[in-house]
Design a protein around this motif. Structure first.
Motif, PDB file in Angstrom:
ATOM      1  N   UNK A 172       0.618  17.655   7.124  1.00 48.38           N
ATOM      2  CA  UNK A 172      -0.468  16.868   7.713  1.00 48.38           C
ATOM      3  C   UNK A 172      -0.812  17.349   9.118  1.00 48.38           C
ATOM      4  N   UNK A 173      -0.393  18.570   9.466  1.00 49.38           N
ATOM      5  CA  UNK A 173      -0.627  19.080  10.815  1.00 49.38           C
ATOM      6  C   UNK A 173      -2.106  19.115  11.193  1.00 49.38           C
ATOM      7  N   UNK A 174      -2.977  19.362  10.213  1.00 51.79           N
ATOM      8  CA  UNK A 174      -4.405  19.469  10.521  1.00 51.79           C
ATOM      9  C   UNK A 174      -4.993  18.155  11.025  1.00 51.79           C
ATOM     10  N   UNK A 175      -4.298  17.043  10.747  1.00 56.65           N
ATOM     11  CA  UNK A 175      -4.790  15.743  11.207  1.00 56.65           C
ATOM     12  C   UNK A 175      -4.384  15.447  12.648  1.00 56.65           C
ATOM     13  N   UNK A 176      -3.557  16.301  13.213  1.00 51.07           N
ATOM     14  CA  UNK A 176      -2.926  15.968  14.489  1.00 51.07           C
ATOM     15  C   UNK A 176      -3.476  16.758  15.657  1.00 51.07           C
ATOM     16  N   UNK A 177      -4.751  17.154  15.587  1.00 53.74           N
ATOM     17  CA  UNK A 177      -5.402  17.831  16.698  1.00 53.74           C
ATOM     18  C   UNK A 177      -6.718  17.118  16.997  1.00 53.74           C
ATOM     19  N   UNK A 178      -7.213  17.153  18.222  1.00 52.81           N
ATOM     20  CA  UNK A 178      -6.568  17.796  19.367  1.00 52.81           C
ATOM     21  C   UNK A 178      -5.404  16.977  19.884  1.00 52.81           C
ATOM     22  N   UNK A 179      -4.508  17.622  20.589  1.00 55.04           N
ATOM     23  CA  UNK A 179      -3.336  16.937  21.115  1.00 55.04           C
ATOM     24  C   UNK A 179      -3.731  15.971  22.223  1.00 55.04           C
ATOM     25  N   UNK A 180      -3.058  14.839  22.229  1.00 54.91           N
ATOM     26  CA  UNK A 180      -3.245  13.866  23.301  1.00 54.91           C
ATOM     27  C   UNK A 180      -2.301  14.218  24.434  1.00 54.91           C
ATOM     28  N   UNK A 181      -2.778  14.139  25.663  1.00 51.80           N
ATOM     29  CA  UNK A 181      -1.934  14.506  26.798  1.00 51.80           C
ATOM     30  C   UNK A 181      -0.865  13.454  27.035  1.00 51.80           C
ATOM     31  N   UNK A 182       0.218  13.861  27.650  1.00 50.67           N
ATOM     32  CA  UNK A 182       1.286  12.942  28.018  1.00 50.67           C
ATOM     33  C   UNK A 182       1.383  12.867  29.526  1.00 50.67           C
ATOM     34  N   UNK A 212       0.835  -1.192   0.000  1.00 53.16           N
ATOM     35  CA  UNK A 212       0.000   0.000   0.000  1.00 53.16           C
ATOM     36  C   UNK A 212       0.877   1.251   0.000  1.00 53.16           C
ATOM     37  N   UNK A 213       0.315   2.342  -0.487  1.00 52.15           N
ATOM     38  CA  UNK A 213       1.029   3.610  -0.570  1.00 52.15           C
ATOM     39  C   UNK A 213       0.213   4.677   0.147  1.00 52.15           C
ATOM     40  N   UNK A 214       0.828   5.285   1.147  1.00 50.79           N
ATOM     41  CA  UNK A 214       0.192   6.391   1.862  1.00 50.79           C
ATOM     42  C   UNK A 214       0.579   7.694   1.190  1.00 50.79           C
ATOM     43  N   UNK A 215      -0.424   8.521   0.889  1.00 49.38           N
ATOM     44  CA  UNK A 215      -0.216   9.786   0.190  1.00 49.38           C
ATOM     45  C   UNK A 215      -0.660  10.922   1.103  1.00 49.38           C
ATOM     46  N   UNK A 216       0.235  11.827   1.518  1.00 53.47           N
ATOM     47  CA  UNK A 216      -0.174  12.926   2.395  1.00 53.47           C
ATOM     48  C   UNK A 216      -1.205  13.852   1.755  1.00 53.47           C
ATOM     49  N   UNK A 217      -1.340  13.804   0.416  1.00 52.18           N
ATOM     50  CA  UNK A 217      -2.377  14.599  -0.240  1.00 52.18           C
ATOM     51  C   UNK A 217      -3.754  13.981  -0.061  1.00 52.18           C
ATOM     52  N   UNK A 218      -3.801  12.707   0.247  1.00 49.41           N
ATOM     53  CA  UNK A 218      -5.064  11.990   0.500  1.00 49.41           C
ATOM     54  C   UNK A 218      -4.801  11.000   1.635  1.00 49.41           C
ATOM     55  N   UNK A 219      -4.575  11.502   2.840  1.00 50.72           N
ATOM     56  CA  UNK A 219      -3.964  10.701   3.898  1.00 50.72           C
ATOM     57  C   UNK A 219      -4.846   9.633   4.525  1.00 50.72           C
ATOM     58  N   UNK A 220      -6.116   9.631   4.220  1.00 56.06           N
ATOM     59  CA  UNK A 220      -6.995   8.637   4.847  1.00 56.06           C
ATOM     60  C   UNK A 220      -7.395   7.507   3.901  1.00 56.06           C
ATOM     61  N   UNK A 221      -6.902   7.521   2.669  1.00 60.63           N
ATOM     62  CA  UNK A 221      -7.230   6.482   1.698  1.00 60.63           C
ATOM     63  C   UNK A 221      -5.956   6.041   0.996  1.00 60.63           C
TER      64      UNK A 221
END
Length: 536
Positions: free
Chosen positions: A517-527, A132-141
């Motif tokens: 791909x920053x928009x996919x990384x919110x909300x932040x998970x606590x540590x 499989x190939x992950x594409x950051x332009x279409x990161x969920x498919x």
């Protein structure tokens, strides 16, 4: 583990053992090399035995994993990103096929190939004939492509294939004792590699016969011609007391653009290492030499032989320094030994100061050894949580180091907070040295490592052309890499060399066109949690 771009922190993933020194049961966290502290990160599905690499915009992509177990959800189809900005892990998509022991490879386009692995944990549970190939332009498919019939037929389970992007943009793929070069976007095989059976009969390198490999530096001096070296492995008939392979197997890959074909010179060459080694790790230094360490003299990778015993015995505690530029027969040198065994689930990667961070070991309580000088067994009697730092001899030549003092301020990117080096363009910097007569002899880019199960999925050293150097003012101008295939866009450590000696690196970025791909990384998970880790 993976070095997090722009930092001195290493992202860690592990199996839940319940024996953390801080009594937690976390399976994700990060280690700060400067402060010597480990911070746990909350996460809910199993990333144990995943594949991972670094994305073009500097995050860590984690794919596949393990079945639901010990309170963690099924992670076999997971596609996740660990954010270098928030230091949190996020599941962003699912693959079509479950994968245990897959390899993730960053392409020059910013896409990532995800190859191999079985649909369930364990040999014989069903190999994946589709990658499989992950594409950051279409990161969920994800895109699907067929593996070659040769790779499917001539490997055991396609576990952690070793892959390298070649200067042509094609992909070098090797697993067990079979190799090919393919177009990663179509799956079309350009050619197959010659067999090594005439010099390494019966030597396998795929789990559980695990070997380790590197692609040697691509430099102007060698016309960016790739060479790949495999270290160790095990024989096809191997079991827990079988002596491992002691061979280093090397091949050169040459491409003729006129004839549009690949050739391999005389094929594979073999050289003996000082000691046999199975499931070792190979770390490429900025000076082009290779540190080979970890693993065992006898046995196999894997856990759970009869009675919970390890499948490997006689820990190999002696690192070897391999010098690819020395004539055949004199390339190996034994280094100072450790006392801590690093067997199954150990790992190693380069730091920003050019040391080697060494960590891990699983089933580290039940094995036999006859090692002179003894060993230091894991305090937990199961998993090993102590971290070591290995420094090669050149590291200690402090007065010969070239230290970067500043980079051209006009190249500063305020969004990523890093200097950007353009392809084929001048890049200026200032440096310092102890002796007035010393100068910089080479400059290299080193990608941040991403290693697991003897496989570093993001290890690359690229030499830069020196355009000008003023020894009095200590101003140096280098030229950015010629193409995105020689140095795929992304984050790199810039090292300056004085002969074999190198100083502290500086982070730079090579620009690419892949979307962030920053928009996919919110909300932040606590540590949560923090534990002190003792280093050697």
């Amino acid at each position: 583990m993976a070095l997090i771009p722009g930092t001195d922190k290493f992202f860690f993933m592990e199996r839940p053992s319940g024996r953390h020194p801080d009594r937690s049961n976390n399976i994700v966290g990060y280690y700060d090399y400067i402060t010597n502290r480990f911070t746990n990160v909350k996460y809910t599905d199993s990333v144990f035995c995943a594949g991972h690499t670094v994305t073009q915009d500097g995050h860590v992509l984690v794919v596949g994993g393990h079945i639901a177990k010990t309170g963690y959800g099924d992670g076999l189809k997971g596609v996740r990103i660990f954010s270098r900005k928030t230091l949190t892990l996020h599941r962003i998509a699912n693959m079509t096929f479950p994968r245990w022991y897959p390899t993730a490879t960053l392409l020059p386009s910013g896409m990532v190939t995800i190859m191999g692995g079985t649909v369930l944990p364990g040999s014989g549970t069903g190999k994946n004939s589709i990658y499989e190939i992950w594409d950051p332009a279409n990161p969920t498919s994800l895109i699907q492509r067929s593996q070659s019939a040769g790779l499917v037929a001539k490997t055991n389970d396609i576990y952690y294939p070793n892959t390298y992007v070649l200067p042509t943009g094609d992909l070098f793929v090797f697993c067990n004792d079979y190799g090919e070069i393919l177009d990663p976007m179509t799956g079309t095989v350009r050619t197959t590699l010659p067999s090594w059976s005439n010099i390494a009969k019966g030597v396998f390198t795929e789990y559980p016969f695990t070997g380790t490999s590197v692609m040697l530096p691509l430099t102007p001096q060698n016309s960016y011609t790739p060479e790949v070296v495999y270290f160790g492995g095990q024989f096809s008939y191997g079991w827990i007391n079988t002596t491992a392979s002691r061979l280093a197997l090397r091949i050169k890959v040459t491409y003729d653009p006129v004839a549009n074909n690949y050739t391999f010179g005389g094929g594979w060459s073999a050289e003996k290492m000082p000691l046999p080694r199975v499931m070792g790790d190979a770390v490429l230094l900025p000076n082009g030499k290779v540190v080979v360490l970890n693993g065992a003299v006898k046995g196999l990778a894997g856990d759970g032989a009869a009675g919970g015993l390890a499948k490997a015995n006689e820990p190999n505690l002696w690192p070897v320094l391999y010098d690819p530029y020395t004539p055949y027969g004199g390339r190996m040198r034994l280094m100072s030994r450790s006392r801590i065994p690093r067997l199954y689930h150990s790992t190693a990667a380069l730091t920003t100061d050019g040391s080697v961070l060494v960590a891990g070991c699983d089933r580290c309580d039940k094995y036999w050894w006859t090692t002179p000088g003894g060993i230091s067994k894991s305090p937990t009697s199961f998993a090993e949580y102590r971290i070591e730092v290995f420094r090669p001899p050149c590291w200690f030549n402090v007065t010969a180091k070239a230290q970067i003092e500043s980079l051209d301020p006009e190249t500063w990117d305020p969004e990523d907070k890093v200097n950007v080096m353009q392809y084929g363009q001048p890049f200026a910097l200032k440096y310092s040295m102890f002796f007035a007569t010393d100068s910089v002899t080479a400059a290299v880019l080193v990608s941040p490592g991403s290693a697991t199960h003897s496989t570093n999925m993001n290890q690359r050293v690229v030499g830069l052309e020196l355009l000008s150097q003023d020894i009095e003012s200590r101003r140096l101008v280098v030229k950015g890499p010629p193409t995105i295939n020689i140095a795929p866009p992304g984050w790199y450590m810039l090292f300056l060399l004085n002969g074999d000696v190198y100083g502290q690196s500086a982070w730079i970025r090579l620009p690419g066109n892949a979307p962030r791909v920053d928009s996919l990384l919110t909300p932040a998970t606590s540590t949560t949690g923090e534990m002190q880790v003792k280093s050697r």
